[in-house]
Design an enzyme around this catalytic site. Structure first.
Site, PDB file in Angstrom:
ATOM      1  N   HIS A  68     -21.323 -72.813   7.058  1.00  0.00           N
ATOM      2  CA  HIS A  68     -20.348 -71.968   7.740  1.00  0.00           C
ATOM      3  C   HIS A  68     -19.832 -70.876   6.805  1.00  0.00           C
ATOM      4  O   HIS A  68     -19.622 -69.728   7.231  1.00  0.00           O
ATOM      5  CB  HIS A  68     -19.197 -72.846   8.238  1.00  0.00           C
ATOM      6  N   GLU A  71     -22.397 -68.218   6.759  1.00  0.00           N
ATOM      7  CA  GLU A  71     -22.367 -67.433   7.997  1.00  0.00           C
ATOM      8  C   GLU A  71     -21.371 -66.283   7.876  1.00  0.00           C
ATOM      9  O   GLU A  71     -21.659 -65.144   8.256  1.00  0.00           O
ATOM     10  CB  GLU A  71     -22.004 -68.335   9.168  1.00  0.00           C
ATOM     11  N   HIS A  72     -20.182 -66.560   7.347  1.00  0.00           N
ATOM     12  CA  HIS A  72     -19.182 -65.503   7.145  1.00  0.00           C
ATOM     13  C   HIS A  72     -19.693 -64.440   6.177  1.00  0.00           C
ATOM     14  O   HIS A  72     -19.525 -63.236   6.401  1.00  0.00           O
ATOM     15  CB  HIS A  72     -17.894 -66.112   6.575  1.00  0.00           C
ATOM     16  N   GLU A 148      -8.838 -70.117   8.518  1.00  0.00           N
ATOM     17  CA  GLU A 148      -9.485 -70.588   9.744  1.00  0.00           C
ATOM     18  C   GLU A 148      -9.351 -72.104   9.879  1.00  0.00           C
ATOM     19  O   GLU A 148      -9.053 -72.623  10.963  1.00  0.00           O
ATOM     20  CB  GLU A 148     -10.964 -70.184   9.738  1.00  0.00           C
TER      21      GLU A 148
END
Length: 451
Positions: A68, A71-72, A148
């Site tokens: 993840h 991905e950012h 987040e």
């Protein structure tokens, strides 16, 4: 199209005429890159996705959350584009772009007018192949991800979902949160994420899917040109990476409970049992069961718990399937003092389907609901693009709407009853966030075990 069409990895070119007149084509380049398109008559836009079959379950202990995190970072710049350049590319044409990390794959996608599809392919190809993972951007994005995670931790519905997966799957990688934890994100270093990137983003790992207004031959040429310009060597031959195959089933822990006491007004409650993997022949039966049990306002859970008793505003069931495991869950948000009662009622409804079955009328209603919902979803090129990706990465077969409806028509009430009975007999897990403790659910399927 009659029946499912297999997608063998040793066949370079396939053409399929799908329901509604859509044309599906697949090309495998010598480098192992797989390109699939679905040309939809009358469409004026297209959705493109760049997929890799790596997700949170594939991480090593020292890199939890790195998929993840990566991905950012792929939105943060390449040698030829800054993060702002990437954003402007899509904003100036009114397009949408984003990404998602799942437990078994990652996808970078965009939706644009058909005339802007070459641009979307070029930018996404640059992002996926050539991210620089700038050290300053890395640290900046670490802070974004921590925010987040903090936002998700403030949302009890997010928390209860994560805890249910932990309770059902235990120490198995499928039980880990996709985003990692605050501790793992604080600890992971750039070199570990870089190594994860270089190991899993190669030509033989990449699947490109496009649905909407698309010419397949032009798409293949555009993908080849974009990947080559970004620095990938497509002349080196390689076979596509193998798909995941079902392994021995993941078994949850009998009576596992994950309770998170919080002084909030409502308890978010989930019950879960091991479900079906993505390859199971009974998955059409499962979607019918889910529809009857908790798939809409006419479902048993909704009628019994909300309409008849007024115990919850939101109540439903769901099913998640992976290459080698699955989960079936029941959710309700209710008053803390009624949480035990609601849990009893949800479990009783699942068991009742397993003992008494469902009526022909309920099954007909489920078929109508699922068929209509599927047809409406396919009006959106996003759904079609995702279907191509799932077909290629996970299933190894392409199933169109007509075939899905044919399989659903073969499901009988006896099939649903048998499946429900098997699920209800499986190990039951409970997750809850709110003013609850072990006493809240004492007597539900036995005494609680340690979570």
């Amino acid at each position: 199209m009659n029946g499912a069409v297999q997608l063998p990895l040793d066949v370079a070119d396939l053409t399929i005429t799908s329901s509604g007149g859509a044309l599906v084509r697949r090309t495998i380049l010598p480098s192992g890159v797989r390109i699939l398109s679905e040309s939809v008559p009358g469409a004026q836009s297209a959705t493109v996705g760049f997929w890799v079959a790596v997700g949170s379950r594939d991480e090593q202990p020292a890199t939890y959350g790195s998929t993840h995190f990566l991905e950012h970072l792929l939105f943060k710049g390449t040698p030829t584009r800054t993060a702002l350049d990437i954003a402007v590319s899509f904003d100036e044409v009114g397009g949408e772009h984003n990404a998602l990390t799942a437990k078994e794959h990652t996808c970078y996608y965009a939706k644009v007018r058909d005339v802007d599809l070459p641009m979307a392919v070029t930018v996404l190809a640059d992002m996926v192949t050539s991210s620089v993972l700038d050290p300053e951007e890395f640290e900046s994005e670490r802070g974004v991800i921590l925010e987040e995670l903090a936002a998700a931790d403030d949302d009890p519905s997010d928390v209860v979902g994560e805890r249910l997966f932990e309770a059902v799957f235990g120490d198995h990688p499928l039980g880990r949160p996709i985003g990692g934890s605050a501790a793992s994100i604080k600890a992971v270093g750039r070199e570990a994420v870089w190594a994860h990137y270089r190991a899993n983003y190669r030509p033989q790992d990449l699947v490109v899917t496009v649905a909407g207004s698309v010419d397949h031959d032009e798409l293949v040429s555009g993908v080849e040109a974009a990947l080559t310009a970004a620095g990938w060597d497509l002349t080196a031959e390689a076979a596509p990476v193998s798909r995941r195959h079902p392994a021995p089933p993941v078994v949850g822990y009998t009576g596992a409970r994950a309770l998170v006491p919080r002084p909030i007004e409502q308890t978010n409650l989930m019950l879960g049992v091991p479900g079906l993997d993505a390859h199971d022949d009974r998955r059409s039966t499962l979607v019918a069961l889910n529809s009857v049990l908790g798939g809409g306002m006419s479902s048993r859970l909704f009628q019994e718990i909300r309409e008849k008793r007024g115990l919850a505003y939101s109540v439903y069931s769901f099913a998640s399937s992976y290459s080698d495991a699955g989960l079936v869950g029941l959710y309700a948000g209710c008053s803390p003092r009624r949480a035990g009662e609601v849990a009893d009622l949800m479990l009783a409804e699942l068991r009742r389907v397993g003992t008494d079955g469902i009526t022909d009328q309920e099954l007909d209603r489920a078929r109508g609901q699922l068929g209509g919902a599927s047809a409406l979803a396919l009006e959106d090129s996003d759904t079609r693009m995702s279907r191509l990706g799932r077909s290629e990465l996970t299933l190894g077969e392409y199933i169109d709407l007509d075939e899905s409806l044919r399989r659903l028509a073969l499901v009988t009430p006896a099939d649903v009853r048998e499946l429900a009975a098997g699920l209800a007999a499986g190990p039951l897990s409970i997750a809850a966030v709110g003013d609850v403790d072990d006493d809240t659910f004492r007597g539900l399927d036995g005494e609680p075990a340690a979570a």
